[in-house]
Enzyme design. Structure first.
Site, mmCIF file in Angstrom:
data_model
loop_
_atom_site.group_PDB
_atom_site.id
_atom_site.type_symbol
_atom_site.label_atom_id
_atom_site.label_comp_id
_atom_site.label_asym_id
_atom_site.label_seq_id
_atom_site.Cartn_x
_atom_site.Cartn_y
_atom_site.Cartn_z
ATOM 1 N N GLU A 162 0.851 -1.283 -0.110
ATOM 2 C CA GLU A 162 -0.020 0.281 0.061
ATOM 3 C C GLU A 162 0.891 1.065 0.145
ATOM 4 O O GLU A 162 0.458 2.118 0.659
ATOM 5 C CB GLU A 162 -0.928 -0.157 1.084
ATOM 6 C CG GLU A 162 -1.994 -0.994 1.201
ATOM 7 C CD GLU A 162 -3.144 -0.915 2.137
ATOM 8 O OE1 GLU A 162 -2.746 -0.382 3.156
ATOM 9 O OE2 GLU A 162 -4.065 -1.520 1.959
ATOM 10 N N GLU B 221 -6.054 -7.850 -0.004
ATOM 11 C CA GLU B 221 -6.845 -7.724 1.057
ATOM 12 C C GLU B 221 -8.253 -7.294 0.669
ATOM 13 O O GLU B 221 -8.555 -6.582 -0.395
ATOM 14 C CB GLU B 221 -6.368 -6.352 2.012
ATOM 15 C CG GLU B 221 -4.931 -6.887 2.533
ATOM 16 C CD GLU B 221 -4.556 -5.511 3.377
ATOM 17 O OE1 GLU B 221 -5.163 -4.746 3.406
ATOM 18 O OE2 GLU B 221 -3.053 -5.383 3.456
#
Length: 513
Positions: A314, A430
């Site tokens: 991320e 995710e």
């Protein structure tokens, strides 16, 4: 849940809780247009894995498994401006093994039929009295897994017990507190154990994504407490025994790639800073650490269990980070890792920086060339993209009914993922069951966290043990829609997280079934 049934939580998770919002500020920039038609979703569950979706309508191979359960779910996906409507339930049927279930699956351009069939046949099974048992591939065709987050990198919202009695807010500040090392050792030794890995395998899952911080391999004097890599080593051994594949994820990078607590250090983002006192930039430090990791986990002796290494988790693509710089760095990191990994099939995976997989096609072309597809190759693609798909991180998501959340998930196949012809594999590293909705007694849902009629329950303010049928059903349908999209358009998926508060914890979901 009943043992021997694959990922029953997807079809029958009846007690879910969504009382905690994930703190990641995912800023996806995709266009999500809800479908205006009703779609029947078909799911098949067979030990030891989910049935694969076969785009060619052929008869399913027979085996000694007694039956396969197909779930037909009718979803009314309305435009966002319409009156909220509820679901009409889930019709469960058991079909004899050897039959397939076909359904029209509308896409943006055409209708096509798909057949769900039992997936890999075990060596102890046969397709007939004289048939030879098919060989089990070294790697699954689709990775179906869960994250082991909150273990080797602390996140306060998940690991609140560790932070009790401290003012720490993340791993960095926790490591400066009294008795931090002793607390970490206790946490590492108990949070995830071999029994957890066995339980994950028992769900029919075949992979785990294991986040770890760069400081476990750091030689630059990071100030963090080291030692987490010894427990990653234990986990890899447990996974080898259980038949679980491992994606090693460098979740926290030098300088913090996003300023989130999941990077180890919340606040300032300094990953792309160019000026460093010792003349080495944080991005260079990242590559140095990744080379250390690749020499170990990319060695041939790990090839039977570690299938991939994720470069960074991320990284934001705004404010202190420049997206083009991130893409250039990823290509440099790829080359450095490929040069030292002796397992030449090690897949090197990059998070999309919240920009979407399509924004990485040019980088992929530079890395692997402009081949049309790798779908027929037995070797894994050398490079892949990880994208994270949540529907609880943007304020606009809190204005959606569950029908609209479902429609958005259905549309991910075209809005957030890549077509089957692409040679860039995509993983959903995710995702979760979390949506911010309230369910009415008649099964309809409203957006937000406020009820307007008696018997209504909201996912964000009712403990999971008190959830009623409509709220359970609405949540289950959402999970099913997510997985349907992923099974059709991704190389694999990893739910966040195995352990966590409420419905963030897969282990909680299965205990409640």
């Amino acid at each position: 849940m009943k043992s021997g049934t694959s990922l029953v939580l997807v079809a029958t998770a009846t007690s879910l809780s969504l009382t905690h919002a994930h703190p990641h500020s995912n800023q996806h920039r995709h266009s999500h247009t809800p479908r205006a038609t009703s779609t029947d979703w078909f799911y098949a569950f067979q030990a030891p894995s989910l049935a694969q979706i076969d785009p060619t309508p052929v008869a399913a191979a027979a085996s000694t498994v007694t039956s396969v359960v197909y779930a037909t779910i009718t979803v009314s996906a309305e435009p966002q401006s319409s009156v909220p409507r509820g679901y009409h339930g889930s019709d469960m049927a058991t079909f004899p093994t050897g039959t397939g279930a076909s359904a029209a699956y509308p896409t943006a351009s055409s209708n096509c039929s798909v057949t769900l069939k039992p997936s890999q046949v075990n060596a102890t099974q046969s397709a007939g009295p004289t048939a030879m048992a098919p060989a089990i591939p070294a790697l699954p065709s689709t990775f179906r897994g869960v994250n082991l987050g909150g273990w080797l990198i602390l996140e306060k919202w998940m690991d609140s017990d560790c932070f009790e009695g401290t003012d720490a807010v993340d791993q960095w500040t926790f490591d400066q507190t009294d008795r931090a090392f002793a607390k970490l050792k206790q946490h590492w030794a108990t949070y995830i154990t071999e029994d957890d890995i066995k339980a994950i395998a028992g769900l029919g899952l075949n992979a785990v994504r294991i986040p770890i911080g760069y400081w476990a391999y750091d030689t630059f004097g990071s100030g963090y407490i080291t030692g987490a890599d010894a427990y990653l080593e234990k986990a890899i051994g447990w996974c080898r025994t259980a038949g679980i594949k491992v994606l090693v994820d460098c979740h926290g990078s030098p300088g913090s790639q996003n300023g989130f607590d999941n990077s180890g250090h919340s606040g300032n983002v300094a990953w792309q800073d160019k000026a460093q006192s010792n003349g080495t930039t944080n991005m260079q430090k990242s590559i140095s650490v990744l080379k250390t990791m690749a020499r170990k986990y990319g060695a041939q002796e790990y090839a039977d269990v570690v299938f991939g290494l994720e470069l960074v988790n991320e990284p934001i693509s705004w404010q202190q980070n420049n997206f083009e710089t991130t893409k250039s760095w990823a290509q440099e990191a790829y080359a450095a890792i490929r040069a030292v990994a002796t397992n030449k099939d090690l897949q090197i995976i990059m998070h999309d920086g919240f920009m979407g997989p399509s924004q990485w096609l040019d980088a992929n072309a530079t890395i692997v060339g402009n081949t049309t597809t790798l779908s027929n190759s037995t070797a894994p693609a050398p490079f892949a993209i990880d994208t994270h798909l949540y529907q609880n991180q943007m304020s606009a998501d809190s204005s959606l009914t569950q029908d609209q959340h479902i429609a958005k998930a259905c549309n991910w196949t075209s809005s957030a993922l890549l077509p089957a012809s692409s040679n860039l594999p995509v993983y959903i590293g995710e995702f979760s069951a979390q949506t911010n909705i309230c369910a009415n007694p008649d099964g309809s849902t409203v957006a937000g966290s406020t009820c307007y009629i008696d018997g209504c329950q909201c996912s964000t303010n009712v403990d999971m043990q008190y959830w009623n049928g409509p709220l359970k059903t609405a949540t289950r349908k959402f999970i099913e829609a997510e997985l349907d999209a992923f099974e059709r358009s991704a190389k694999g998926w990893f739910m966040w997280n195995y352990k966590g508060p409420g419905a963030w914890g897969v282990s909680n979901l299965v205990k409640a079934v």
